[in-house]
Write an enzyme that holds these catalytic residues in place. Sequence first.
Site, PDB file in Angstrom:
ATOM      1  N   GLY A 128     -28.270 -30.094  35.394  1.00 30.41           N
ATOM      2  CA  GLY A 128     -29.063 -31.159  34.512  1.00 30.41           C
ATOM      3  C   GLY A 128     -30.041 -30.503  33.502  1.00 30.41           C
ATOM      4  N   LYS A 166     -26.801 -20.957  41.647  1.00 30.45           N
ATOM      5  CA  LYS A 166     -27.201 -22.345  41.316  1.00 30.45           C
ATOM      6  C   LYS A 166     -27.302 -22.943  42.637  1.00 30.45           C
ATOM      7  CE  LYS A 166     -25.856 -26.283  38.363  1.00 30.45           C
ATOM      8  NZ  LYS A 166     -25.019 -26.646  37.028  1.00 30.45           N
ATOM      9  N   GLU A 169     -29.069 -21.042  37.502  1.00 31.49           N
ATOM     10  CA  GLU A 169     -28.802 -22.023  36.681  1.00 31.49           C
ATOM     11  C   GLU A 169     -29.391 -23.432  37.223  1.00 31.49           C
ATOM     12  OE1 GLU A 169     -24.930 -22.859  35.057  1.00 31.49           O
ATOM     13  OE2 GLU A 169     -25.257 -24.848  34.375  1.00 31.49           O
ATOM     14  N   GLY A 170     -29.869 -24.370  36.455  1.00 35.61           N
ATOM     15  CA  GLY A 170     -30.508 -25.404  36.900  1.00 35.61           C
ATOM     16  C   GLY A 170     -29.367 -26.445  36.800  1.00 35.61           C
ATOM     17  N   TYR A 226     -22.132 -21.949  29.733  1.00 31.37           N
ATOM     18  CA  TYR A 226     -21.621 -21.193  28.535  1.00 31.37           C
ATOM     19  C   TYR A 226     -22.502 -20.130  28.179  1.00 31.37           C
ATOM     20  CZ  TYR A 226     -18.902 -20.538  24.467  1.00 31.37           C
ATOM     21  OH  TYR A 226     -17.753 -19.888  23.547  1.00 31.37           O
ATOM     22  N   ASP A 234     -25.016 -30.871  30.215  1.00 34.94           N
ATOM     23  CA  ASP A 234     -23.884 -30.610  29.203  1.00 34.94           C
ATOM     24  C   ASP A 234     -24.293 -30.013  27.783  1.00 34.94           C
ATOM     25  OD1 ASP A 234     -21.353 -31.281  30.231  1.00 34.94           O
ATOM     26  OD2 ASP A 234     -20.827 -32.946  29.350  1.00 34.94           O
ATOM     27  N   ILE A 235     -25.243 -29.332  27.988  1.00 36.79           N
ATOM     28  CA  ILE A 235     -25.821 -28.763  26.624  1.00 36.79           C
ATOM     29  C   ILE A 235     -25.299 -27.315  26.477  1.00 36.79           C
ATOM     30  CG2 ILE A 235     -27.962 -27.926  27.384  1.00 36.79           C
ATOM     31  CD1 ILE A 235     -27.771 -30.284  24.502  1.00 36.79           C
ATOM     32  N   GLY A 236     -24.821 -26.693  27.238  1.00 42.40           N
ATOM     33  CA  GLY A 236     -24.283 -25.281  27.268  1.00 42.40           C
ATOM     34  C   GLY A 236     -25.125 -24.457  28.132  1.00 42.40           C
ATOM     35  N   LYS A 237     -25.721 -24.819  29.283  1.00 37.26           N
ATOM     36  CA  LYS A 237     -26.378 -23.780  30.119  1.00 37.26           C
ATOM     37  C   LYS A 237     -25.279 -22.655  30.577  1.00 37.26           C
ATOM     38  CE  LYS A 237     -27.989 -27.010  32.980  1.00 37.26           C
ATOM     39  NZ  LYS A 237     -27.298 -27.855  32.377  1.00 37.26           N
TER      40      LYS A 237
HETATM   41  N1  LIG Z   1     -21.017 -22.518  22.113  1.00 40.27           N
HETATM   42  C1  LIG Z   1     -20.072 -23.207  22.642  1.00 40.27           C
HETATM   43  N2  LIG Z   1     -18.963 -23.125  21.938  1.00 40.27           N
HETATM   44  C2  LIG Z   1     -17.899 -23.877  22.605  1.00 40.27           C
HETATM   45  N3  LIG Z   1     -17.716 -24.796  23.584  1.00 40.27           N
HETATM   46  C3  LIG Z   1     -19.131 -24.944  24.045  1.00 40.27           C
HETATM   47  C4  LIG Z   1     -20.198 -24.033  23.714  1.00 40.27           C
HETATM   48  N4  LIG Z   1     -21.249 -24.520  24.308  1.00 40.27           N
HETATM   49  C5  LIG Z   1     -20.645 -25.084  25.525  1.00 40.27           C
HETATM   50  N5  LIG Z   1     -19.425 -25.225  25.399  1.00 40.27           N
HETATM   51  C6  LIG Z   1     -18.628 -26.395  26.040  1.00 40.27           C
HETATM   52  O1  LIG Z   1     -19.486 -27.621  26.220  1.00 40.27           O
HETATM   53  C7  LIG Z   1     -19.310 -28.173  27.683  1.00 40.27           C
HETATM   54  C8  LIG Z   1     -20.487 -28.196  28.229  1.00 40.27           C
HETATM   55  O2  LIG Z   1     -21.166 -26.895  28.261  1.00 40.27           O
HETATM   56  P1  LIG Z   1     -21.789 -26.400  29.636  1.00 40.27           P
HETATM   57  O3  LIG Z   1     -20.841 -26.715  30.857  1.00 40.27           O
HETATM   58  O4  LIG Z   1     -22.208 -24.917  29.542  1.00 40.27           O
HETATM   59  O5  LIG Z   1     -22.878 -27.288  29.981  1.00 40.27           O
HETATM   60  P2  LIG Z   1     -24.233 -27.289  30.993  1.00 40.27           P
HETATM   61  O6  LIG Z   1     -25.440 -27.508  30.315  1.00 40.27           O
HETATM   62  O7  LIG Z   1     -23.849 -25.944  31.810  1.00 40.27           O
HETATM   63  O8  LIG Z   1     -23.587 -28.574  32.067  1.00 40.27           O
HETATM   64  P3  LIG Z   1     -24.400 -28.943  33.532  1.00 40.27           P
HETATM   65  O9  LIG Z   1     -25.338 -29.646  33.150  1.00 40.27           O
HETATM   66  O10 LIG Z   1     -22.816 -29.831  33.745  1.00 40.27           O
HETATM   67  O11 LIG Z   1     -24.152 -27.857  34.126  1.00 40.27           O
HETATM   68  C9  LIG Z   1     -18.223 -27.150  28.160  1.00 40.27           C
HETATM   69  O12 LIG Z   1     -16.836 -27.772  28.117  1.00 40.27           O
HETATM   70  C10 LIG Z   1     -18.333 -25.723  27.218  1.00 40.27           C
HETATM   71  O13 LIG Z   1     -17.382 -25.095  27.414  1.00 40.27           O
HETATM   72 MG   LIG Z   2     -23.709 -26.033  33.929  1.00 37.63          MG
END
Ligand SMILES: Nc1ncnc2c1ncn2[C@@H]1O[C@H](COP(=O)(O)OP(=O)(O)OP(=O)(O)O)[C@@H](O)[C@H]1O
Ligand SMILES: [Mg+2]
Length: 220
Positions: free
Chosen positions: A124, A47, A121-122, A27, A22-25
């Site tokens: 977690g 993925k 994409e990994g 995004y 959930d860190i934004g990978k």
């Molecule tokens: N820069 C940003 N601006 C606005 N929202 C963001 C941003 N980065 C991430 N988010 C939001 O935060 C949430 C988590 O981001 P994301 O899904 O990219 O994480 P992840 O690391 O891919 O998670 P996972 O481990 O589940 O694959 C999502 O709802 C995403 O839209």
């Molecule tokens: Mg993700």
Amino acid sequence: MAKLLELAKEKKGVFITGTGTDIGKTYVTALMAKYYKEQGIDVAYYKAAISGADTIPESDAGYVKRIAGLEQPDDSMVSYLFREAVSPHLAAKINNRPIELDKIVADYKAVRDSHEFTVVEGSGGIVCPIRYDEEKILLPDIVKALRLSVIIVADAGLGTIHNVVTTAAYIKNLGIEIEGVLLNNYIGDLMQKDNYYMIEELTGLKVIATVAPKGETLIF
Ligand SMILES: Nc1ncnc2c1ncn2[C@@H]1O[C@H](COP(=O)(O)OP(=O)(O)OP(=O)(O)O)[C@@H](O)[C@H]1O
Ligand SMILES: [Mg+2]
């Protein structure tokens, strides 16, 4: 900018990990794929295992496909899709569908060989069990099997110095090459500028780009 273009010239793919789930990978990966596409590079997404989605369009893969405008077929983007929002090893156990490294390697190669550059994409963070029964697969086993180097996505805010330094040390210790860091939710205030600086100081890695909250592009 130069680093990402250099990567696409020299390598066939890169693995996007993060300091946690959930860190934004996804995004950040979507903006990376969009950037590559704008540069005229035929980019693809892959993925190995996605948990917590019913369909590929509703998953990380569908998100990246929409944001970057990829034309890649959905079923080439993901090898294992699980409904349950739990670690892949547990989702696989619940569904009695063990994850096979051979399938992941074959699926990735099919994508890699039909595109110029693939962003992988990994699941977690870097410590993520993929299969844990009589056979044991952890996320870094996938990185190694796909022969990829990694980019670390991290949040720009409080706590990130520790998270990036420990993640980077763990990855280096496994003998996996790190290309750099992408800082997400970056607003560049005093603390975040210092985080940027301290991460580069303590890891010896470069921050390749940042992404602003609700950002629509990578900022180099
Ligand atoms: N820069 C940003 N601006 C606005 N929202 C963001 C941003 N980065 C991430 N988010 C939001 O935060 C949430 C988590 O981001 P994301 O899904 O990219 O994480 P992840 O690391 O891919 O998670 P996972 O481990 O589940 O694959 C999502 O709802 C995403 O839209
Ligand atoms: Mg993700």
